[in-house]
Design an enzyme around this catalytic site. Structure first.
Site, PDB file in Angstrom:
ATOM      1  N   ASP A 113      -9.936  -5.565  -3.990  1.00 46.20           N
ATOM      2  CA  ASP A 113      -9.374  -4.506  -3.150  1.00 46.20           C
ATOM      3  C   ASP A 113     -10.211  -3.236  -3.309  1.00 46.20           C
ATOM      4  OD1 ASP A 113      -7.842  -2.598  -1.844  1.00 46.20           O
ATOM      5  OD2 ASP A 113      -5.943  -3.266  -2.718  1.00 46.20           O
TER       6      ASP A 113
ATOM      7  N   HIS B 299      -7.404  -6.055   0.308  1.00 47.54           N
ATOM      8  CA  HIS B 299      -6.240  -5.185   0.321  1.00 47.54           C
ATOM      9  C   HIS B 299      -4.991  -5.837   0.907  1.00 47.54           C
ATOM     10  CE1 HIS B 299      -4.302  -1.294   0.124  1.00 47.54           C
ATOM     11  NE2 HIS B 299      -4.031  -1.295   1.430  1.00 47.54           N
TER      12      HIS B 299
ATOM     13  N   SER C  38       0.830  -1.201   0.000  1.00 51.17           N
ATOM     14  CA  SER C  38       0.000   0.000   0.000  1.00 51.17           C
ATOM     15  C   SER C  38       0.867   1.255   0.000  1.00 51.17           C
ATOM     16  CB  SER C  38      -0.962  -0.054   1.192  1.00 51.17           C
ATOM     17  OG  SER C  38      -1.992   0.893   1.073  1.00 51.17           O
TER      18      SER C  38
END
Length: 273
Positions: A220, A249, A100
């Site tokens: 996601d 995610h 991320s």
């Protein structure tokens, strides 16, 4: 052997999880409240065994690593601190795995240190030019410390809601409370500006020469496939994308065996025959 220790980087402490021996791999966590290097990567690091020297820091403002005096968070700081940590450890060449926010840092680091970064694995990554702040990421950054906030955040991160267990909620709630003061300074509203800060320009991405593996969950909602990973295919010179179905995610949590195989295969290519 796994060790937790504090490394002094430019006069400021950085809390680090280290394990294994061999080619170095820097592992960078994401930006959710309560996230730490060990929390994000300990199980992956242990499963990969001793094939690599894995270095997983708490990035500045997370866990037990403070934001250096006179600084605040942001892509520039996190990139500079990641490079300085590896310099402090005496590591001249290394791969980078980032999740991320950590994926954006990994890509920025590859652009800034082309002679040092050998490979990049960007997982559920941020960083694509023009990628908007999703409603889910906005909610994750805004999650209040405590069980209710932890439960809400975890439910947004994963596709399989069975993973949002009472023990997982309790662990994350405790971590959120411990880091609440530092985290509050990182992504205050309006939050779209912080998502913008974590994007890289097309020129910067085009200059990355290290091979890049993108790993993304098809479901996601925090960094959606269509706005986060797919645009990067047009900007990176040496890139491949692996999409995991029924995955949100956090691929390392939802599909741990597949994720570890992807890492082992991709990172192993630089070891030679």
């Amino acid at each position: 052997m796994t060790a937790l220790r504090t490394v002094t980087v430019d006069g400021s402490p950085v809390h680090v999880l280290e394990c294994g021996a061999g080619p170095a791999v820097l592992m960078l966590h994401g930006s959710g409240p309560g996230t730490t290097g060990s929390g994000a990567w300990a199980s992956t690091a242990q499963a990969l065994g001793a094939s690599w020297r894995l270095v997983a820091p708490d990035q500045a403002g997370f866990g037990r690593t403070p934001i250096p005096a006179g600084s605040r968070g942001g892509l520039k700081l996190w990139t500079e601190r990641a490079a300085a940590l590896m310099d402090a450890l005496g590591v001249e060449r290394y791969a980078v795995v980032g999740h991320s926010m950590g994926g954006a840092v990994a890509l920025a680091l590859a652009a800034a240190r082309p002679q040092q970064v050998t490979r990049v694995v960007a997982v559920s990554t941020m960083g694509a030019p023009g990628a908007p702040l999703s409603a889910e990421l906005d909610a994750v950054w805004a999650a209040p410390a405590g069980p209710l906030g932890a439960r809400d955040m975890l439910s947004r991160l994963v596709f399989d809601q069975a993973l949002v267990t009472e023990s997982a909620v309790a662990v994350r709630a405790a971590a959120m409370r411990a880091g609440a003061t530092a985290f509050a300074s990182l992504f205050p509203p309006p939050r779209a500006r912080w998502a913008d800060d974590l994007t890289l320009s097309a020129r910067t991405l085009a200059g990355i020469r290290a091979p890049v593996l993108l790993v993304h969950g098809a479901e996601d909602r925090v960094t959606p496939l269509g706005t986060a990973a797919l645009p990067l295919l047009d900007h990176l010179a040496d890139v491949r994308l692996h999409v995991l179905g029924r995955c949100g995610h956090v691929p390392a949590l939802e599909h741990p065996q597949d994720f570890r195989r992807l890492l082992s295969c991709f990172l192993g290519r630089e070891r030679g025959p």
